[in-house]
Design an enzyme around this catalytic site. Structure first.
Site, PDB file in Angstrom:
ATOM      1  N   ARG A  36     -41.385 -50.086  10.874  1.00 32.26           N
ATOM      2  CA  ARG A  36     -40.481 -48.957  10.848  1.00 32.26           C
ATOM      3  C   ARG A  36     -39.042 -49.508   9.664  1.00 32.26           C
ATOM      4  O   ARG A  36     -38.827 -48.449   9.064  1.00 32.26           O
ATOM      5  CB  ARG A  36     -39.857 -48.162  12.407  1.00 32.26           C
ATOM      6  CG  ARG A  36     -38.985 -47.053  11.559  1.00 32.26           C
ATOM      7  CD  ARG A  36     -38.060 -47.269  13.266  1.00 32.26           C
ATOM      8  NE  ARG A  36     -39.828 -46.791  13.857  1.00 32.26           N
ATOM      9  CZ  ARG A  36     -39.814 -46.132  16.040  1.00 32.26           C
ATOM     10  NH1 ARG A  36     -38.596 -46.170  16.123  1.00 32.26           N
ATOM     11  NH2 ARG A  36     -40.432 -46.104  16.939  1.00 32.26           N
ATOM     12  N   HIS A  82     -49.131 -41.239  10.432  1.00 30.02           N
ATOM     13  CA  HIS A  82     -47.326 -41.592  10.742  1.00 30.02           C
ATOM     14  C   HIS A  82     -47.644 -40.844  11.995  1.00 30.02           C
ATOM     15  O   HIS A  82     -46.649 -39.656  12.627  1.00 30.02           O
ATOM     16  CB  HIS A  82     -46.359 -41.024   9.930  1.00 30.02           C
ATOM     17  CG  HIS A  82     -45.125 -42.098  10.105  1.00 30.02           C
ATOM     18  ND1 HIS A  82     -45.161 -43.535  10.225  1.00 30.02           N
ATOM     19  CD2 HIS A  82     -43.933 -41.643   9.875  1.00 30.02           C
ATOM     20  CE1 HIS A  82     -43.703 -43.797  10.163  1.00 30.02           C
ATOM     21  NE2 HIS A  82     -43.224 -42.724  10.663  1.00 30.02           N
ATOM     22  N   TYR A 126     -39.859 -23.970   3.544  1.00 32.27           N
ATOM     23  CA  TYR A 126     -39.271 -23.047   1.661  1.00 32.27           C
ATOM     24  C   TYR A 126     -39.229 -24.112   0.996  1.00 32.27           C
ATOM     25  O   TYR A 126     -39.620 -23.738  -0.463  1.00 32.27           O
ATOM     26  CB  TYR A 126     -38.434 -22.798   2.612  1.00 32.27           C
ATOM     27  CG  TYR A 126     -37.960 -22.541   3.392  1.00 32.27           C
ATOM     28  CD1 TYR A 126     -38.386 -20.850   3.469  1.00 32.27           C
ATOM     29  CD2 TYR A 126     -36.616 -22.901   4.426  1.00 32.27           C
ATOM     30  CE1 TYR A 126     -37.528 -19.453   4.182  1.00 32.27           C
ATOM     31  CE2 TYR A 126     -36.753 -21.207   5.315  1.00 32.27           C
ATOM     32  CZ  TYR A 126     -37.243 -20.952   5.488  1.00 32.27           C
ATOM     33  OH  TYR A 126     -37.073 -19.830   6.418  1.00 32.27           O
TER      34      TYR A 126
END
Length: 749
Positions: A36, A82, A126
């Protein structure tokens, strides 16, 4: 028949709590570190970034293709590779697209991806994205057997363990992350400089870290700025992999005509949000902590332009900017902590040379694996071409077998010694391929492949050839990211700054006249202006309280408070409570016990030297600067003997040459000032000896002018004794009775 159930309690393992907790926490810590937070030294990516690029590659989001919704990319990443939240994955993707966060963006975003003011990106439904050429260079070779693949978390797909591309992403784009018990922070660098340093290491593997710094000058931030550290400091940081860099904003003085000017900031330090920076500066102006600055304006568009307007044309531009560098994020420190995962996925702190060496080792391995993969492809193709040539040499017989035999494959394999693959390829040939020209092309292709194979074998067996090939490939990459290209041009300047000037206190505090007043009970206040202290109506106190100290000062002054314990405390003139009301208890501002008496309250600017004396008749001269304390606890200046207290603290006039002391027994002595030592701290020396009682008062004065004291009464007449010869003795004498008319309170003032 009754069904038997196992007792759930039989599955409980009896173990010490601390052991069970440490084992489970260790698993969590290792997962955080390796999967991570820390980047891999080979490609500079964390797993989430690697999976984002891999998913976008599979979606064919190449630079020449159209954009696709980020929601599509995020969905593929969290669904296949993931298993974490979509917010964290999208945030990572947004950062890869921000040209002010990454020196060489890996994602080409379309839409609102945030800005340097700190505004968030639009939702992923968007925005759209595709890969940049940098990402393509970073992933080059994924189809050529260069890296290992591993199954995804659900075993349905596979993903690369590391990216094989030649782009030096770890140092070029940097990284930051906080794991468990460790962290990493790597600033961005210039790719062309890194490639030059890598080429030096290829030629000279034993090169010293200092030699690498001939090419890697320092960080190269996407937001520009100026690194002001010394060369020695930068070299030490890169040698051990830990350190930091001080980065200043780039600014210029712009004349406005008629002698006026403004300072224009065009680049700010990396990682600083422009909106918060402007807020910091505006707070300084509103709180009057930097009176020489009048206003700040944000005139930025695509480029940063912060206009700083001075209070007056007489302000020095350098002083204004140095003040802002000290007080705001116009100058910030960016740490260097090269803590990365090595090729064995072990976290380590590496220096610059070790990072580049590990990256080159990975690239050599990629080069060998790519060559081996190509060699296997060539062998497969050559096998087929050999089969085709056998078919052409025996074309009539081959056609006869195909036409007459029920199982032509087995007959052909037995008669011509063909392999299964060769036979299948021959049987699948088109009729148009049987022309003579095709045979010539096959022979030419085989000769070319044989020549290529010979070169690959030589490359695999020769480390020298591998280094030469790697240098050639790096040279091609450097042309794309060279210092002369728009993307590769260095943005951050490395300039060692001169030692910081001591900014005068007046620059930080607006200078205003004040009257400092303290009551007998220790209530202090600062009234605006220099009021008339003789006026009875000017100052009022609580019932039962009265005046103790009063003097004129400035808001820029430091006020010294002397306690009878010999400890001095410092109050800022600008920090004192206002004149409305009765003020505040001074003991709330400093750490002083309630039963300790206050001996003196004087402005530090009154004199360069202080005369301090204790009740047992000992004293010395102290520099005023030595009495200034930096903390609430104060500073012990006078060491007292048991039973003694600090009695007198007076400013020493610049023209003073003698000291006068009087005891409780009304004995007066006068001796030269140079007989008192100047000390930084101590008990001092004997000023006057006493059979009984102690010191009452002491003062420094000019001998020619004599001693003056107020006679008292309604007239307020002052008497001056100019002939002090009868009392002039050596320091430490007992003295004699004072002149006629000396005040009965035994005080000079």
């Amino acid at each position: 028949m009754a069904t038997e159930f196992s007792d759930p309690l039989d599955q409980i393992v009896d173990a010490p709590f601390d052991t069970a907790l440490s084992e489970r926490y260790l698993v969590y810590a290792l997962s955080t570190i390796t999967a991570r937070s820390l980047p891999d030294v080979r490609d500079g990516l964390k797993p989430v970034h690697r999976r984002l690029l891999w998913a976008m590659r599979l979606l064919k989001l190449d630079p020449g293709q159209g954009y696709k919704k980020c929601a599509r990319v995020v969905g593929d990443v969290i669904g296949k590779y993931h298993p974490h939240g979509d917010v964290s994955v999208y945030d990572a993707m947004v950062r890869l697209a921000q040209d002010f966060a990454l020196r060489y963006p890996l994602v080409d975003g379309q839409g609102n991806f945030g800005n340097i003011d700190g505004d968030n990106a639009a939702a992923y439904r968007y925005t759209e994205a595709r890969l940049t050429q940098v990402a393509i260079d970073l992933m080059a070779g994924l189809d050529e057997g260069t890296v290992d693949y591993r199954p995804t978390y659900n075993g349905e797909d596979e993903e690369p363990e590391v990216m094989p591309g030649l782009f030096p992403n770890l140092l070029a784009n940097g990284a930051s992350g906080i794991a468990v018990g460790m962290a990493t922070n790597i600033p961005p660098h210039n790719a062309a400089e890194l490639i030059d340093a890598a080429m030096l290491l290829i030629d000279q593997p034993a090169a010293e870290p200092a030699q690498l710094l001939q090419y890697v000058k320092g960080p190269d931030f996407p937001t520009g700025g100026i690194v002001i550290d010394s060369a020695a400091s930068i070299a030490e940081a890169y040698a051990i992999g830990r350190g930091g860099f001080r980065v200043r904003s780039r600014w210029e003085k712009q004349d406005e005509g008629r002698g006026t000017w403004v300072a224009v900031v065009t680049e700010i330090p990396y990682g600083v949000q422009k909106s918060k920076l402007i807020e910091q500066i505006a707070t300084l102006i509103n709180d009057k902590k930097l009176p020489i600055l009048a206003d700040v304006r944000d005139e930025s568009d695509e480029k940063i332009r912060l206009v700083l307007e001075p209070r007056s044309r007489t302000v020095e531009p350098e002083m204004l900017m140095e003040s802002l560098f000290r007080l705001t994020d116009l100058e910030s420190r960016i740490s260097l902590n090269l803590n990365v995962l090595d090729a064995n996925r072990t976290p380590r702190v590496m220096g610059l040379k070790e990072v580049l060496t590990s990256w080159l080792r990975h690239q050599i391995e990629v080069l060998i694996r790519r060559s081996q993969h190509r060699l296997a492809k060539i062998d497969d193709r050559v096998e087929l071409l050999d089969g085709y040539l056998i078919a052409y040499l025996n074309l009539d017989r081959v056609i006869e077998i195909i036409r007459t035999e029920d199982e032509p494959k087995a007959v052909m394999m037995a008669e011509f010694g063909l392999t299964d693959r060769q036979t299948e390829a021959i049987l699948n040939m088109r009729l148009r391929s049987l022309r003579k020209l095709e045979e010539m092309e096959i022979r030419k292709e085989r000769d070319d492949l044989a020549k290529e194979r010979e070169g690959l074998v030589a490359l695999i067996e020769s480390p020298a050839r591998q280094r030469t090939r790697l240098k050639r490939d790096l040279g091609v990459l450097r042309e794309r990211y060279g210092l002369e290209t728009p993307l590769g041009a260095r943005r951050t300047t490395i300039e060692e700054a001169a030692p910081a000037r001591e900014i005068p206190l007046e620059a930080m505090i607006e200078r205003e006249p004040i009257t400092v007043i303290m009551s007998q009970r220790g209530w202090i206040r600062a009234m605006r202006g220099h009021i008339d202290l003789a006026s009875a109506d000017a100052v009022k106190f609580k019932e039962g309280d009265g005046p103790a100290f009063a003097f004129h000062a400035q808001t820029t002054d430091k006020i010294l408070l002397a306690a009878d314990t010999g400890r001095f405390y410092t109050l800022g003139g600008d920090k004192l409570p206002g004149g409305r009301g009765f003020g505040e208890p001074v003991r709330l501002m400093i750490d002083m016990e309630g039963d300790v008496g206050i001996v003196a309250l004087v402005p530090a600017s009154a004199s360069d030297k202080l005369l301090v004396a204790s009740s047992d008749g000992r004293g010395f001269i102290a520099a005023t600067a030595e009495a200034v304390a930096e903390t609430r606890k104060g500073k012990q200046l006078v060491n007292l003997r048991p039973g003694a207290k600090l009695k007198v603290v007076r400013a020493v006039p610049a023209e003073a040459d003698y000291v006068a002391a009087i005891g409780d027994n009304r004995k007066l002595v006068v001796f030269p000032l140079n007989e008192l030592p100047e000390m930084g701290r101590g008990q001092g020396v004997t000023i006057q000896k006493y059979r009984d009682g102690g010191l009452s008062d002491v003062i420094a004065f000019r001998f020619e002018e004599g001693l003056s004291w107020t006679m008292g009464g309604e007239t307020g007449r002052t008497r001056t004794e100019t002939d002090l010869t009868p009392w002039r003795v050596a320091r430490g004498a007992a003295g004699r009775m004072p002149p006629t008319g000396f005040p009965r309170n035994n005080r000079f003032v």
